[in-house]
Scaffold this active site. Structure first.
Site, PDB file in Angstrom:
ATOM      1  N   SER A   1       0.884  -1.376   0.584  1.00 49.02           N
ATOM      2  CA  SER A   1       0.117   0.121   0.060  1.00 49.02           C
ATOM      3  C   SER A   1       0.437   0.786  -0.283  1.00 49.02           C
ATOM      4  O   SER A   1       1.707   1.553   0.442  1.00 49.02           O
ATOM      5  CB  SER A   1      -0.621  -0.275   1.448  1.00 49.02           C
ATOM      6  OG  SER A   1      -1.162   1.082   1.289  1.00 49.02           O
TER       7      SER A   1
ATOM      8  N   TYR B   1       0.424   0.066  10.934  1.00 49.38           N
ATOM      9  CA  TYR B   1      -0.418   0.147   9.275  1.00 49.38           C
ATOM     10  C   TYR B   1       0.555  -0.347   8.163  1.00 49.38           C
ATOM     11  O   TYR B   1       1.444  -1.224   7.536  1.00 49.38           O
ATOM     12  CB  TYR B   1      -1.014   1.163   9.149  1.00 49.38           C
ATOM     13  CG  TYR B   1      -1.901   0.024   6.839  1.00 49.38           C
ATOM     14  CD1 TYR B   1      -2.743  -1.165   7.183  1.00 49.38           C
ATOM     15  CD2 TYR B   1      -1.519   1.217   7.025  1.00 49.38           C
ATOM     16  CE1 TYR B   1      -2.564  -1.219   5.868  1.00 49.38           C
ATOM     17  CE2 TYR B   1      -2.282   1.034   5.232  1.00 49.38           C
ATOM     18  CZ  TYR B   1      -2.690   0.048   5.219  1.00 49.38           C
ATOM     19  OH  TYR B   1      -3.262   0.060   3.831  1.00 49.38           O
TER      20      TYR B   1
END
Length: 323
Positions: A160, A185
């Site tokens: 990502s 994350y």
């Protein structure tokens, strides 16, 4: 992998391309694919596209009943119970998969969690790193003999743009000294990218190539741990939960880069690359905004990739892969 290889090729596709665009005319008959998260969001679009092209698709699922319901009209799918955050569950699933097939042509690591509250799994591991990276690491390691047997397998790992938030926190990867859900994350997404880099190094002699990617900004179930207000504050949705950002992709567009990575002949004889918008991404500077695209050099650094690999083998007890 020198960063000089990390340069866009120029392809027939773009950020607007869909799963259907990328797989149009493909015949994957006789191919076996595995798609984690393959029953919702980007994973469901990926499963549908591969199955439509003729592949047999194995879908490991933490919620197998929900997966079977979502895939009931998709031909050629097999659902197997598996929870990425539970390494015993991953081992049980991989044993079952090894018993049911003699090769694996595609492994698509699509499942993931984002910005979750602090959770500890296994021996106290941080939950996002455990689910997004360590579970997939063990899965690929235990299925590696099937990948090597395919004579040209590809592994595609969803990272990502969130990887730009942080490199691996080598001093404290499990946030023992204070939890930040976005840094956790980001670290897990950097780990996803580095995992693909070293898997490609080890797998290349056996015909196994690995890629990592940013699928784009898409509102899917990935945001389920975020409150509506958090999403409003980030300019993603309005007060009714309707997407308002102009740079968001549809799930089909979000699945396109992974499917391109899995099937494009332009990537023959290549690997260990970070992709975006159905092309190879450029290397971005540390001070560039996340949404400007590209990959940070630390997320494709071969030395860091090897270091993370050794830590992951030690943590999971995975079967080592030798060149």
């Amino acid at each position: 992998m020198p960063t000089t290889h990390q340069q866009p090729l120029g392809t027939p596709f773009s950020a607007a391309s869909t799963a259907e665009d990328v797989t149009a005319g493909l015949d994957l008959s006789g191919k076996t694919a595995l798609v984690t998260g393959g029953y919702s969001g980007l994973g469901l679009e990926t499963t549908r596209a591969l199955a439509t092209a003729g592949a047999r698709v194995i879908v490991p699922a933490r919620r197998p009943a929900a997966a079977r319901a979502a895939l009931k009209e998709v031909p050629g799918c097999e659902v197997i119970p598996m929870d990425l955050a539970d390494l015993d569950s991953v081992r049980t699933a991989t044993a079952r998969i090894r018993d049911s097939t003699d090769k694996l042509d595609l492994l698509m690591a699509v499942a993931g969690v984002m910005a979750t509250p602090e959770r500890r799994v296994g021996p106290g591991w941080e939950g996002q790193l455990a689910t997004n990276h360590l579970g997939h690491f063990l899965l690929a390691s235990e299925l590696y003999p099937l990948l090597a047997a395919a004579d040209g397998a590809r592994v595609v790992v969803n990272s990502s743009a969130g990887h730009t938030l942080t490199d691996i926190r080598w001093h404290d990867p499990h946030f023992r000294t204070g939890y930040d859900k976005w840094l956790a994350y980001g670290q897990s997404k950097t780990a996803n990218a580095l995992f693909a880099v070293h898997l490609d190094t080890l797998g290349h002699p056996h015909g196994v190539r690995a890629f990592t990617l940013h699928p784009g900004k898409i509102i899917t179930g990935l945001q389920r741990e975020m409150t509506l207000q958090e999403q409003i504050d980030r300019g993603w949705v309005d007060e009714h939960g309707t997407v308002i950002g102009t740079d968001f992709k549809t799930p089909s567009q979000g699945a396109a880069t992974g499917l391109w990575a899995a099937t494009s002949p332009l990537l023959d004889h290549r690997g260990g690359l970070y992709l975006e918008n159905c092309d190879i991404a450029r290397v971005s500077a540390l001070d560039e905004p996340m949404d400007d695209g590209g990959v940070r050099a630390y997320a494709i650094d071969p030395d860091s990739a090897a270091r993370l690999w050794e830590l992951s083998v030690a943590a999971t007890g995975a079967t080592p892969i030798t060149r």
